[in-house]
Design a protein around this motif. Structure first.
Motif, PDB file in Angstrom:
ATOM      1  N   SER A   7       0.817  -1.197   0.000  1.00  0.00           N
ATOM      2  CA  SER A   7       0.000   0.000   0.000  1.00  0.00           C
ATOM      3  C   SER A   7       0.857   1.256   0.000  1.00  0.00           C
ATOM      4  O   SER A   7       1.890   1.323   0.657  1.00  0.00           O
ATOM      5  CB  SER A   7      -0.920   0.012   1.228  1.00  0.00           C
ATOM      6  OG  SER A   7      -1.769  -1.106   1.202  1.00  0.00           O
ATOM      7  N   THR A   8       0.434   2.249  -0.764  1.00  0.00           N
ATOM      8  CA  THR A   8       1.148   3.517  -0.832  1.00  0.00           C
ATOM      9  C   THR A   8       0.883   4.346   0.421  1.00  0.00           C
ATOM     10  O   THR A   8       1.799   4.927   0.995  1.00  0.00           O
ATOM     11  CB  THR A   8       0.708   4.297  -2.085  1.00  0.00           C
ATOM     12  OG1 THR A   8       0.883   3.463  -3.231  1.00  0.00           O
ATOM     13  CG2 THR A   8       1.527   5.559  -2.239  1.00  0.00           C
ATOM     14  N   PHE A   9      -0.351   4.425   0.826  1.00  0.00           N
ATOM     15  CA  PHE A   9      -0.734   5.201   1.999  1.00  0.00           C
ATOM     16  C   PHE A   9      -1.345   4.290   3.058  1.00  0.00           C
ATOM     17  O   PHE A   9      -2.062   3.336   2.733  1.00  0.00           O
ATOM     18  CB  PHE A   9      -1.758   6.274   1.623  1.00  0.00           C
ATOM     19  CG  PHE A   9      -1.220   7.313   0.677  1.00  0.00           C
ATOM     20  CD1 PHE A   9      -0.309   8.262   1.109  1.00  0.00           C
ATOM     21  CD2 PHE A   9      -1.625   7.330  -0.648  1.00  0.00           C
ATOM     22  CE1 PHE A   9       0.182   9.208   0.230  1.00  0.00           C
ATOM     23  CE2 PHE A   9      -1.137   8.272  -1.529  1.00  0.00           C
ATOM     24  CZ  PHE A   9      -0.225   9.225  -1.086  1.00  0.00           C
ATOM     25  N   ILE A  10      -1.069   4.597   4.306  1.00  0.00           N
ATOM     26  CA  ILE A  10      -1.684   3.891   5.427  1.00  0.00           C
ATOM     27  C   ILE A  10      -2.678   4.844   6.080  1.00  0.00           C
ATOM     28  O   ILE A  10      -2.305   5.926   6.535  1.00  0.00           O
ATOM     29  CB  ILE A  10      -0.646   3.440   6.470  1.00  0.00           C
ATOM     30  CG1 ILE A  10       0.450   2.601   5.811  1.00  0.00           C
ATOM     31  CG2 ILE A  10      -1.336   2.659   7.589  1.00  0.00           C
ATOM     32  CD1 ILE A  10      -0.040   1.312   5.201  1.00  0.00           C
ATOM     33  N   ILE A  11      -3.947   4.446   6.105  1.00  0.00           N
ATOM     34  CA  ILE A  11      -5.008   5.289   6.642  1.00  0.00           C
ATOM     35  C   ILE A  11      -5.530   4.684   7.936  1.00  0.00           C
ATOM     36  O   ILE A  11      -5.965   3.527   7.955  1.00  0.00           O
ATOM     37  CB  ILE A  11      -6.148   5.448   5.613  1.00  0.00           C
ATOM     38  CG1 ILE A  11      -5.607   6.195   4.380  1.00  0.00           C
ATOM     39  CG2 ILE A  11      -7.330   6.199   6.217  1.00  0.00           C
ATOM     40  CD1 ILE A  11      -6.529   6.161   3.192  1.00  0.00           C
ATOM     41  N   LYS A  12      -5.467   5.458   8.991  1.00  0.00           N
ATOM     42  CA  LYS A  12      -5.904   4.990  10.310  1.00  0.00           C
ATOM     43  C   LYS A  12      -7.363   5.385  10.532  1.00  0.00           C
ATOM     44  O   LYS A  12      -7.704   6.554  10.560  1.00  0.00           O
ATOM     45  CB  LYS A  12      -5.027   5.600  11.405  1.00  0.00           C
ATOM     46  CG  LYS A  12      -5.411   5.170  12.813  1.00  0.00           C
ATOM     47  CD  LYS A  12      -4.484   5.807  13.843  1.00  0.00           C
ATOM     48  CE  LYS A  12      -4.908   5.463  15.268  1.00  0.00           C
ATOM     49  NZ  LYS A  12      -4.048   6.120  16.274  1.00  0.00           N
ATOM     50  N   GLN A  13      -8.220   4.348  10.675  1.00  0.00           N
ATOM     51  CA  GLN A  13      -9.641   4.573  10.926  1.00  0.00           C
ATOM     52  C   GLN A  13      -9.983   4.122  12.344  1.00  0.00           C
ATOM     53  O   GLN A  13      -9.646   3.014  12.752  1.00  0.00           O
ATOM     54  CB  GLN A  13     -10.510   3.781   9.943  1.00  0.00           C
ATOM     55  CG  GLN A  13     -10.564   4.372   8.553  1.00  0.00           C
ATOM     56  CD  GLN A  13     -11.629   3.695   7.688  1.00  0.00           C
ATOM     57  OE1 GLN A  13     -12.385   2.860   8.154  1.00  0.00           O
ATOM     58  NE2 GLN A  13     -11.673   4.061   6.427  1.00  0.00           N
ATOM     59  N   LEU A  14     -10.662   4.983  13.063  1.00  0.00           N
ATOM     60  CA  LEU A  14     -11.070   4.698  14.428  1.00  0.00           C
ATOM     61  C   LEU A  14     -12.583   4.486  14.468  1.00  0.00           C
ATOM     62  O   LEU A  14     -13.336   5.274  13.898  1.00  0.00           O
ATOM     63  CB  LEU A  14     -10.685   5.886  15.323  1.00  0.00           C
ATOM     64  CG  LEU A  14     -10.559   5.666  16.827  1.00  0.00           C
ATOM     65  CD1 LEU A  14      -9.455   4.669  17.136  1.00  0.00           C
ATOM     66  CD2 LEU A  14     -10.274   6.998  17.520  1.00  0.00           C
ATOM     67  N   ILE A  15     -13.028   3.398  15.122  1.00  0.00           N
ATOM     68  CA  ILE A  15     -14.454   3.132  15.284  1.00  0.00           C
ATOM     69  C   ILE A  15     -14.829   3.435  16.732  1.00  0.00           C
ATOM     70  O   ILE A  15     -14.285   2.825  17.660  1.00  0.00           O
ATOM     71  CB  ILE A  15     -14.814   1.672  14.964  1.00  0.00           C
ATOM     72  CG1 ILE A  15     -14.256   1.258  13.600  1.00  0.00           C
ATOM     73  CG2 ILE A  15     -16.326   1.485  14.991  1.00  0.00           C
ATOM     74  CD1 ILE A  15     -14.496  -0.215  13.280  1.00  0.00           C
ATOM     75  N   ILE A  16     -15.751   4.387  16.930  1.00  0.00           N
ATOM     76  CA  ILE A  16     -16.156   4.768  18.275  1.00  0.00           C
ATOM     77  C   ILE A  16     -17.679   4.719  18.402  1.00  0.00           C
ATOM     78  O   ILE A  16     -18.392   4.650  17.406  1.00  0.00           O
ATOM     79  CB  ILE A  16     -15.632   6.169  18.653  1.00  0.00           C
ATOM     80  CG1 ILE A  16     -16.189   7.232  17.692  1.00  0.00           C
ATOM     81  CG2 ILE A  16     -14.113   6.200  18.656  1.00  0.00           C
ATOM     82  CD1 ILE A  16     -15.782   8.660  18.052  1.00  0.00           C
ATOM     83  N   GLY A  17     -18.156   4.761  19.623  1.00  0.00           N
ATOM     84  CA  GLY A  17     -19.590   4.700  19.873  1.00  0.00           C
ATOM     85  C   GLY A  17     -19.858   3.902  21.140  1.00  0.00           C
ATOM     86  O   GLY A  17     -18.956   3.291  21.713  1.00  0.00           O
ATOM     87  N   ASP A  18     -21.090   3.904  21.574  1.00  0.00           N
ATOM     88  CA  ASP A  18     -21.457   3.196  22.795  1.00  0.00           C
ATOM     89  C   ASP A  18     -21.274   1.683  22.662  1.00  0.00           C
ATOM     90  O   ASP A  18     -21.266   1.129  21.559  1.00  0.00           O
ATOM     91  CB  ASP A  18     -22.912   3.501  23.163  1.00  0.00           C
ATOM     92  CG  ASP A  18     -23.040   4.735  24.038  1.00  0.00           C
ATOM     93  OD1 ASP A  18     -22.070   5.511  24.114  1.00  0.00           O
ATOM     94  OD2 ASP A  18     -24.110   4.929  24.641  1.00  0.00           O
ATOM     95  N   SER A  19     -21.155   1.046  23.814  1.00  0.00           N
ATOM     96  CA  SER A  19     -21.072  -0.404  23.857  1.00  0.00           C
ATOM     97  C   SER A  19     -22.359  -1.031  23.329  1.00  0.00           C
ATOM     98  O   SER A  19     -23.447  -0.457  23.459  1.00  0.00           O
ATOM     99  CB  SER A  19     -20.830  -0.844  25.305  1.00  0.00           C
ATOM    100  OG  SER A  19     -20.681  -2.228  25.397  1.00  0.00           O
ATOM    101  N   SER A  83      -5.133   9.802  13.794  1.00  0.00           N
ATOM    102  CA  SER A  83      -6.195   9.171  13.018  1.00  0.00           C
ATOM    103  C   SER A  83      -6.544  10.021  11.802  1.00  0.00           C
ATOM    104  O   SER A  83      -6.492  11.250  11.856  1.00  0.00           O
ATOM    105  CB  SER A  83      -7.452   8.981  13.876  1.00  0.00           C
ATOM    106  OG  SER A  83      -7.204   8.054  14.909  1.00  0.00           O
ATOM    107  N   HIS A  84      -6.903   9.356  10.725  1.00  0.00           N
ATOM    108  CA  HIS A  84      -7.329  10.052   9.507  1.00  0.00           C
ATOM    109  C   HIS A  84      -8.844  10.076   9.363  1.00  0.00           C
ATOM    110  O   HIS A  84      -9.395  10.951   8.705  1.00  0.00           O
ATOM    111  CB  HIS A  84      -6.731   9.375   8.272  1.00  0.00           C
ATOM    112  CG  HIS A  84      -5.238   9.340   8.259  1.00  0.00           C
ATOM    113  ND1 HIS A  84      -4.517   8.225   8.609  1.00  0.00           N
ATOM    114  CD2 HIS A  84      -4.333  10.299   7.940  1.00  0.00           C
ATOM    115  CE1 HIS A  84      -3.227   8.493   8.502  1.00  0.00           C
ATOM    116  NE2 HIS A  84      -3.090   9.733   8.094  1.00  0.00           N
ATOM    117  N   ALA A  85      -9.518   9.075   9.947  1.00  0.00           N
ATOM    118  CA  ALA A  85     -10.965   8.950   9.775  1.00  0.00           C
ATOM    119  C   ALA A  85     -11.590   8.347  11.033  1.00  0.00           C
ATOM    120  O   ALA A  85     -10.982   7.513  11.698  1.00  0.00           O
ATOM    121  CB  ALA A  85     -11.279   8.080   8.563  1.00  0.00           C
TER     122      ALA A  85
END
Length: 205
Positions: A7-19, A83-85
């Motif tokens: 991969s050329t770019f590494i994109i960090k995605q974070l998943i958040i929200g209630d349990s 993080s990116h997203a």
């Protein structure tokens, strides 16, 4: 998806929200294309890596699935950095999880980079008969935070791939443009340096 691609770019995605909104199920559906009916609550943070290829473009996704329980929230705050997203998840059959979306957007605005991409995700789209949050309610809330919006089903897989790659390609395009601008600046700087050297040579003669 091809996990062996470079991969050329590494994109960090974070998943958040209630349990219990299905954050882990969403990640598992995307990464493994399967649905586990009973997923143990995430303790702290879980991590997956996926390589994405489409139309000749490819990038890596670092997907960070975070715990929704209150006792882990101070730990999670450190993961916003870099993080990116961010994917903010609620359950369309659970009004409280939707009300908590405001809290999660505020957390993102406090700790995440300002240029981060955001996507509000209403999960459990397969449970229409139990729905308590309308599509329009979700869309209106997302618009108020300048966020994208989509409804998905981790159980059936509906819109799961679209959700992750919508964020991924948005950031890929941003990083590509930034990289292109940087290269243009480097080329411009090199031209200026070469011109200065030529002028010095002329003055010496």
């Amino acid at each position: 998806m091809n996990n062996n691609s470079v991969s050329t770019f590494i994109i960090k995605q974070l998943i958040i929200g209630d349990s219990m909104t299905g954050k882990s199920s969403i990640m598992i559906r995307y990464c493994d294309n399967k649905f586990i009916d009973s997923v143990e609550a995430t303790v702290g943070v879980d991590f997956r890596y996926v390589s994405v290829q489409k139309n000749g473009r490819h990038f890596g996704l670092q997907i960070w699935d975070t715990a929704g329980q209150e006792q882990f929230r101070t730990i999670i705050n450190s993961y916003y950095r870099g993080s990116h997203a961010i994917m903010i998840v609620y359950d369309i059959t659970n009004e409280k999880s939707f009300e908590q979306v405001v809290y999660w957007f505020n957390e993102a605005e406090t700790y995440a980079p300002k240029e981060i991409s955001k996507l509000l995700v209403g999960n459990k789209k397969d449970q229409e008969k139990h729905r308590v949050i309308t599509y329009q309610q979700g869309k209106d809330l997302a618009d108020s935070y300048n966020s994208g919006f989509i409804e998905v089903s981790a159980k059936t897989g509906e819109n799961i791939k679209e959700a992750f790659e919508l964020l991924g390609f948005e950031q890929f395009n941003k990083l590509s443009n930034e990289n292109l601008n940087q290269k243009e600046q480097e080329i411009h700087f090199q031209i200026v340096q070469n011109n200065e050297k030529e002028k010095k040579k002329e003055n010496c003669c």
